[in-house]
Scaffold this motif. Structure first.
Motif, mmCIF file in Angstrom:
data_model
loop_
_atom_site.group_PDB
_atom_site.id
_atom_site.type_symbol
_atom_site.label_atom_id
_atom_site.label_comp_id
_atom_site.label_asym_id
_atom_site.label_seq_id
_atom_site.Cartn_x
_atom_site.Cartn_y
_atom_site.Cartn_z
ATOM 1 N N LEU A 135 0.890 -1.116 0.092
ATOM 2 C CA LEU A 135 0.038 0.027 -0.061
ATOM 3 C C LEU A 135 0.768 1.371 -0.023
ATOM 4 N N THR A 136 2.219 1.278 0.463
ATOM 5 C CA THR A 136 2.895 2.378 0.759
ATOM 6 C C THR A 136 3.232 2.809 -0.912
ATOM 7 N N ASP A 137 3.227 2.126 -1.777
ATOM 8 C CA ASP A 137 3.512 2.387 -3.209
ATOM 9 C C ASP A 137 2.417 3.456 -3.499
ATOM 10 N N PHE A 138 1.448 3.721 -2.895
ATOM 11 C CA PHE A 138 0.313 4.656 -2.974
ATOM 12 C C PHE A 138 0.385 5.784 -2.286
ATOM 13 N N TYR A 139 1.508 5.916 -1.399
ATOM 14 C CA TYR A 139 1.612 6.978 -0.581
ATOM 15 C C TYR A 139 2.624 7.821 -0.961
ATOM 16 N N PRO A 140 2.528 9.235 -0.724
ATOM 17 C CA PRO A 140 3.524 10.390 -1.161
ATOM 18 C C PRO A 140 4.761 10.223 -0.659
ATOM 19 N N ASN A 141 5.890 10.940 -1.479
ATOM 20 C CA ASN A 141 7.092 10.891 -0.889
ATOM 21 C C ASN A 141 7.300 12.313 -0.109
ATOM 22 N N HIS A 142 8.343 12.809 0.675
ATOM 23 C CA HIS A 142 8.548 13.963 1.111
ATOM 24 C C HIS A 142 7.392 14.315 1.936
ATOM 25 N N VAL A 143 6.758 13.292 3.156
ATOM 26 C CA VAL A 143 5.841 13.989 4.068
ATOM 27 C C VAL A 143 6.289 13.488 5.466
ATOM 28 N N LEU A 144 5.563 14.042 6.373
ATOM 29 C CA LEU A 144 5.836 13.374 7.732
ATOM 30 C C LEU A 144 5.095 12.625 8.101
ATOM 31 N N VAL A 145 5.297 11.527 8.750
ATOM 32 C CA VAL A 145 4.428 10.345 9.344
ATOM 33 C C VAL A 145 4.969 9.968 10.555
ATOM 34 N N LYS A 146 3.898 9.255 11.492
ATOM 35 C CA LYS A 146 4.500 8.601 12.579
ATOM 36 C C LYS A 146 3.559 7.238 12.910
ATOM 37 N N GLY A 147 4.053 6.405 13.588
ATOM 38 C CA GLY A 147 3.407 5.254 13.817
ATOM 39 C C GLY A 147 2.636 5.276 15.191
ATOM 40 N N VAL A 148 2.783 4.444 16.077
ATOM 41 C CA VAL A 148 2.130 4.159 17.422
ATOM 42 C C VAL A 148 3.192 4.953 18.326
ATOM 43 N N GLY A 149 4.470 5.419 18.126
ATOM 44 C CA GLY A 149 5.166 6.039 18.972
ATOM 45 C C GLY A 149 5.161 7.491 18.933
ATOM 46 N N GLU A 150 5.901 8.142 19.369
ATOM 47 C CA GLU A 150 5.762 9.753 19.342
ATOM 48 C C GLU A 150 6.857 10.015 18.337
ATOM 49 N N THR A 151 7.861 9.085 17.844
ATOM 50 C CA THR A 151 8.768 9.631 16.831
ATOM 51 C C THR A 151 7.995 10.124 15.573
ATOM 52 N N ILE A 152 8.494 11.383 14.990
ATOM 53 C CA ILE A 152 8.000 11.607 13.795
ATOM 54 C C ILE A 152 9.014 11.487 12.564
ATOM 55 N N TYR A 153 8.619 10.760 11.421
ATOM 56 C CA TYR A 153 9.613 10.831 10.413
ATOM 57 C C TYR A 153 9.209 11.473 9.138
ATOM 58 N N TRP A 154 10.444 11.615 8.454
ATOM 59 C CA TRP A 154 10.261 12.283 7.218
ATOM 60 C C TRP A 154 10.552 11.059 6.220
ATOM 61 N N LEU A 155 9.538 11.117 5.098
ATOM 62 C CA LEU A 155 9.854 10.041 4.125
ATOM 63 C C LEU A 155 10.443 10.512 3.142
ATOM 64 N N ASP A 156 11.453 9.764 2.633
ATOM 65 C CA ASP A 156 12.653 10.412 1.636
ATOM 66 C C ASP A 156 13.266 9.204 0.877
ATOM 67 N N ASN A 157 12.471 9.033 -0.224
ATOM 68 C CA ASN A 157 13.105 8.180 -1.281
ATOM 69 C C ASN A 157 12.849 6.633 -0.758
ATOM 70 N N GLY A 158 11.808 6.323 -0.044
ATOM 71 C CA GLY A 158 11.746 5.018 0.259
ATOM 72 C C GLY A 158 12.166 4.768 1.740
ATOM 73 N N LYS A 159 12.830 5.554 2.618
ATOM 74 C CA LYS A 159 13.163 5.673 3.969
ATOM 75 C C LYS A 159 12.547 6.478 4.779
ATOM 76 N N ARG A 160 12.523 6.114 5.980
ATOM 77 C CA ARG A 160 12.064 6.992 7.087
ATOM 78 C C ARG A 160 12.978 7.504 7.907
ATOM 79 N N ARG A 161 13.245 8.852 7.841
ATOM 80 C CA ARG A 161 14.422 9.402 8.406
ATOM 81 C C ARG A 161 13.787 9.989 9.959
ATOM 82 N N PRO A 162 14.129 9.979 10.990
ATOM 83 C CA PRO A 162 13.735 10.574 12.344
ATOM 84 C C PRO A 162 13.874 11.877 12.193
ATOM 85 N N LEU A 163 12.838 12.712 12.605
ATOM 86 C CA LEU A 163 12.745 14.133 12.558
ATOM 87 C C LEU A 163 13.252 14.794 13.903
ATOM 88 N N THR A 164 14.558 15.507 13.961
ATOM 89 C CA THR A 164 14.865 16.274 14.902
ATOM 90 C C THR A 164 14.294 17.878 15.063
#
Length: 460
Positions: free
Chosen positions: A327-356
């Motif tokens: 399903l992630t094939d249908f998600y955009p790139n270069h957006v902010l996401v989070k899962g069940v935790g508090e860490t926010i990630y930046w989606l960057d070319n197939g990777k999730r980078r923790p946001l500081t």
């Protein structure tokens, strides 16, 4: 053969006869040394706890039957008994109770190890209860089953045979006496006593009776765990019940999988018992969920056609049909996401980078299934040029065609945005939407469309 009800009574009676009162705990002072028995018990408990944690993700080669239930203990008991009597293949039963106020909780506590269950404090709806059951499931195949059903001889055998006959079959459903759509068939019986003989004759394995369809109803759905990993959980934005199965059908088909009705598998369905119990609220629930479905998808069948055409074109260009990645094939790139935790990630070319730092863009909530599809990359500062570029709209922008279709334009590509709801949920509408003519749009490379993420209201 003794009935299942009689067998259960005997099992319960033997358990009652074998019970012994636990010895009362001895109150000890802080200086009293534990006995060898207490030390042994503590060590055994810790060993069991550790083994449980280590084996948590261990699967078994069988089917997890997930039954959401709400205030229908009588139907639930009959459903469980029918599974025990008519299922020979390896399976487990998982029941998720949506805060029933009848005797459902008492029944679940009495049947002990026969099923695994979760009793919720309140009603999470069909989708919410199913999702919890999916999180608990250990089977390599998964089956969603309404509590107001009675299964029959060979019901699961034939559905599994159909599912395993072809790798591109995503989900399989049976036929029944009462349901909407192509899965309802005419039946000769008027009494449950006669139903099982009809089902026995119907449920003779016959692959010629497997037919493809565009829609399977969620009263009974069988699929592989691999499909869950790709498609994800049910959307809990569909409150109480209705349309969550239609939504899941669309997501399965977007992955390139087909839906099949196994007409050689019949189960009896009493018919939307839990939904009927909502009384006058039923119409408002149905109306609300229909509006949510339309705002999320618009015209989903056009979207499926668009994706199939894209895959065919890629096959012609590169010689291989693109595989369904998830399903992630249908998600955009270069957006902010989070899962069940508090860490926010930046989606960057197939990777999730923790946001500081502080997030200055909308943050979309994703399931852990989705999050695991993105390997973790290097941390990124909130004031990184890539994020600042996204904030300003320089990296990508929302465009509209003359006929009102929306596209996300980025780095020489365009991606159809399913609906305004999808744009809002990802925060793609934060800037001004610009109008693009057909010439401009045709010069951009087509990529997979963008759809809205599912709504998840809780975790396990």
């Amino acid at each position: 053969m003794k009935s299942m009800r009689s067998t259960l009574r005997q099992l319960r009676g033997s358990r009652r006869r074998s019970r012994r009162k636990a010895p009362r705990a001895v109150r000890r002072s802080s200086t009293t040394q534990p006995t060898r028995q207490e030390l042994g018990y503590g060590a055994g408990y810790e060993d069991g706890k550790r083994a449980g944690i280590e084996s948590f993700e261990t699967l078994f080669d069988g089917t997890s039957i997930i039954i959401p239930t709400y205030n229908q203990a009588k139907y639930l008991k009959s459903c469980v008994e029918s599974i025990s009597e008519h299922t020979d293949l390896p399976y487990e039963i998982i029941i998720v109770d949506n805060g029933s106020t009848d005797e459902t909780a008492e029944y679940l506590k009495q049947i002990g190890s026969q099923v695994r269950y979760r009793i919720l404090a309140d009603n999470h709806g069909f989708a919410g209860a199913v999702n919890i059951g999916l999180m608990m499931a250990k089977g390599t195949t998964l089956l969603l089953l309404n509590n107001d059903t009675l299964v029959t001889d060979n019901w699961l055998d034939n559905m599994l045979a159909c599912l395993n006959s072809e790798s591109k079959i995503g989900m399989v459903g049976p036929v029944t006496n009462y349901i909407s759509g192509d899965q309802q068939i005419d039946v000769p019986y008027t009494d449950i006593v006669d139903m099982y003989e009809f089902a026995r004759r119907n449920n003779e394995l016959n692959s010629a009776r497997w037919i493809r369809t565009d829609r399977l109803v969620g009263f009974c759905l069988l699929f592989r765990r691999e499909l869950l990993e790709k498609v994800g959980y049910l959307d809990e934005g569909f409150e109480v019940g209705n349309f969550e199965d239609d939504d899941y059908n669309i997501r399965v088909r977007l992955q390139g999988y087909s839906l099949v009705i196994a007409r050689d598998s019949f189960i009896h369905h009493f018919g939307s018992v839990s939904m009927k119990a909502t009384g006058q609220q039923f119409e408002s629930i149905n109306e609300r969920n229909m509006r949510f479905y339309m705002s999320k998808w618009g015209n989903p069948h056009e979207l499926i056609h668009l994706v199939n055409e894209w895959r065919i074109q890629r096959d012609e260009l590169f010689g291989t049909m693109p595989r369904a990645g998830g399903l992630t094939d249908f998600y955009p790139n270069h957006v902010l996401v989070k899962g069940v935790g508090e860490t926010i990630y930046w989606l960057d070319n197939g990777k999730r980078r923790p946001l500081t730092g502080n997030a200055m863009l909308p943050v979309a909530r994703l399931s852990q299934l989705d999050m695991r599809r993105y390997p973790i990359g290097e941390p990124i500062e909130a004031n990184d040029p890539a994020i600042l570029s996204a904030q300003s709209g320089a990296a990508g922008s929302l465009a509209a065609s003359a006929d009102g279709l929306r596209y996300w334009v980025e780095a020489g590509t365009k991606r159809r945005v399913a609906t305004q709801e999808a744009a809002e949920r990802w925060g793609l509408d934060r800037g001004q939407t610009r109008l693009m003519d057909d010439t401009e749009l045709s010069s951009l490379q087509d990529e997979l469309p963008i759809i809205a993420p599912v709504v998840l209201r809780q975790s396990l």
